[in-house]
Scaffold this active site. Structure first.
Site, PDB file in Angstrom:
ATOM      1  CG  HIS A  17      -3.196   4.041   2.542  1.00  0.00           C
ATOM      2  ND1 HIS A  17      -2.444   5.177   2.377  1.00  0.00           N
ATOM      3  CD2 HIS A  17      -2.422   3.173   3.244  1.00  0.00           C
ATOM      4  CE1 HIS A  17      -1.254   5.006   2.944  1.00  0.00           C
ATOM      5  NE2 HIS A  17      -1.218   3.795   3.473  1.00  0.00           N
ATOM      6  CE  LYS A  41       7.125   7.566  10.003  1.00  0.00           C
ATOM      7  NZ  LYS A  41       6.319   6.371   9.741  1.00  0.00           N
ATOM      8  NE  ARG A  91       2.778  -2.059   0.419  1.00  0.00           N
ATOM      9  CZ  ARG A  91       3.270  -0.989   1.038  1.00  0.00           C
ATOM     10  NH1 ARG A  91       3.224   0.177   0.455  1.00  0.00           N
ATOM     11  NH2 ARG A  91       3.809  -1.091   2.236  1.00  0.00           N
ATOM     12  CB  SER A 128       2.859   7.154   2.605  1.00  0.00           C
ATOM     13  OG  SER A 128       1.526   6.756   2.747  1.00  0.00           O
TER      14      SER A 128
HETATM   15  O1  PNS Z   1       1.215   3.006   8.400  1.00  0.00           O
HETATM   16  P1  PNS Z   1       2.042   2.243   9.389  1.00  0.00           P
HETATM   17  O2  PNS Z   1       3.141   3.112   9.941  1.00  0.00           O
HETATM   18  O3  PNS Z   1       2.553   0.939   8.820  1.00  0.00           O
HETATM   19  O4  PNS Z   1       1.085   1.824  10.622  1.00  0.00           O
HETATM   20  C1  PNS Z   1       1.596   1.119  11.725  1.00  0.00           C
HETATM   21  C2  PNS Z   1       0.558   0.970  12.847  1.00  0.00           C
HETATM   22  C3  PNS Z   1      -0.163   2.284  13.120  1.00  0.00           C
HETATM   23  C4  PNS Z   1      -0.466  -0.056  12.431  1.00  0.00           C
HETATM   24  C5  PNS Z   1       1.334   0.464  14.086  1.00  0.00           C
HETATM   25  O5  PNS Z   1       2.465   1.267  14.268  1.00  0.00           O
HETATM   26  C6  PNS Z   1       0.495   0.481  15.368  1.00  0.00           C
HETATM   27  O6  PNS Z   1      -0.405  -0.306  15.528  1.00  0.00           O
HETATM   28  N1  PNS Z   1       0.810   1.426  16.280  1.00  0.00           N
HETATM   29  C7  PNS Z   1       0.084   1.651  17.515  1.00  0.00           C
HETATM   30  C8  PNS Z   1       0.847   1.213  18.761  1.00  0.00           C
HETATM   31  C9  PNS Z   1       0.681  -0.278  19.008  1.00  0.00           C
HETATM   32  O7  PNS Z   1      -0.391  -0.789  19.212  1.00  0.00           O
HETATM   33  N2  PNS Z   1       1.843  -0.964  18.981  1.00  0.00           N
HETATM   34  C10 PNS Z   1       1.916  -2.379  19.268  1.00  0.00           C
HETATM   35  C11 PNS Z   1       1.649  -3.244  18.064  1.00  0.00           C
HETATM   36  S1  PNS Z   1       1.731  -4.964  18.511  1.00  0.00           S
END
Ligand code: PNS
Length: 159
Positions: A17, A41, A91, A128
């Site tokens: 990150h 979560k 990745r 993570s």
């Molecule tokens: O570290 P992660 O869990 O891969 O992050 C995922 C994240 C935070 C980028 C994604 O879950 C997100 O954007 N969540 C916010 C809600 C949202 O906008 N959802 C619609 C995406 S099209």
């Protein structure tokens, strides 16, 4: 002002990150690190702990701001802070398959673009969840997470 958002759960922040955030900070005037609050979560670290760790680890970078977010769309946060783009590390193909629909949807909704940055090859195995699992069973993750984060992880696992 060129501004991007680097989103994630950061439970906890890894060197993968930080590599992406550092590289994004070279390209943008400001990087807003958006730390996801997901009440559904159960993570290892609370939202304030995750925000604190990533704030500490990015303190030396100029133009990086860490904000918690949750209960709304990421693109709404982008519009609120005035970010033109979301920057995410990739990745490999699995990441791409997971990220692509969100990137397309986010652009369709608001025009906010997603830019993918190839992950540093030496950190391609770092996530993570993998770090937590390896650490839980006594594996060595030094050099893959910041030292302070490693100490916090070990402390949490000893509880
Ligand atoms: O570290 P992660 O869990 O891969 O992050 C995922 C994240 C935070 C980028 C994604 O879950 C997100 O954007 N969540 C916010 C809600 C949202 O906008 N959802 C619609 C995406 S099209």
């Amino acid at each position: 002002m060129r501004r991007c958002v680097c989103p994630g759960s950061f439970d906890p922040v890894t060197l993968g990150h930080l590599d992406v955030i550092t590289r994004a900070a070279r390209l943008y005037d400001e990087v807003v690190v958006a730390v996801l609050d997901n009440p559904n979560k159960q993570g290892m670290f609370t939202l304030p702990e995750r925000v604190e760790m990533i704030t500490q680890e990015t303190e030396h970078l100029s133009g990086v701001r860490v904000v918690p977010f949750g209960g709304r769309l990421l693109v709404d946060l982008c519009l609120e802070v005035g970010a033109q783009a979301i920057v995410k590390g990739l990745r490999g193909e699995v990441d791409y398959s997971y990220e692509l629909p969100m990137a397309v949807m986010n652009r369709r909704m608001t025009g906010v673009e997603t830019l993918f940055m190839p992950g540093e090859p030496g950190l391609s195995e770092v996530s993570s969840s993998l770090m937590k699992e390896v650490a839980r069973f006594g594996g060595d993750i030094s050099g893959l997470v910041p030292e302070r984060v490693l100490a916090r992880l070990q402390e949490r696992l000893a509880q």
